[in-house]
Write an enzyme that holds these catalytic residues in place. Structure first.
Site, short mmCIF file in Angstrom:
data_model
loop_
_atom_site.label_atom_id
_atom_site.label_comp_id
_atom_site.label_asym_id
_atom_site.label_seq_id
_atom_site.Cartn_x
_atom_site.Cartn_y
_atom_site.Cartn_z
N ASP A 159 21.92 -2.53 98.10
CA ASP A 159 21.90 -1.64 96.87
C ASP A 159 20.25 -1.13 96.69
O ASP A 159 19.68 -1.56 95.71
CB ASP A 159 22.47 -1.94 95.71
CG ASP A 159 22.71 -1.27 94.65
OD1 ASP A 159 22.21 -0.06 94.55
OD2 ASP A 159 23.16 -1.56 93.59
N CYS A 219 21.95 5.53 95.25
CA CYS A 219 21.88 6.25 94.09
C CYS A 219 21.25 7.61 94.50
O CYS A 219 21.08 8.58 93.71
CB CYS A 219 21.14 5.60 92.93
SG CYS A 219 19.35 5.36 93.27
#
Length: 88
Positions: A17, A43
């Protein structure tokens, strides 16, 4: 102690992540550790695409599944996920 203590213990799965800049700098070390499955949560889909190109094109992984979620509907932000696997 190593600069990357997470490399000192054996593991075969990883959850990435990374920040918007992606995980490009750790991919070689991660693969050298013997990992066979990576779940990558991003993201910023552009860096996911860049890192996926390295995982698939250079490091012997295949893309098993991918998806995206609009977790913030009133913004331009998008969360993307990809599952990569490598034969043992």
């Amino acid at each position: 102690m190593s600069a990357a203590p997470w490399l000192e213990r054996p593991f075969d799965k990883a959850l990435l992540d990374p920040p918007r800049s992606g995980a490009f700098e750790v991919l070689d070390d991660l693969v050298a550790s013997g990992v066979t499955r990576i779940l990558y949560v991003s993201c910023y889909p552009a860096t996911l695409a860049r890192d996926a190109a390295k995982l698939v094109g250079e490091l012997g992984f295949r893309l098993e599944a991918a998806g995206a979620m609009d977790m913030f509907p009133h913004t331009a932000h998008l969360e993307a996920m990809a599952l990569f696997e490598r034969d043992r």
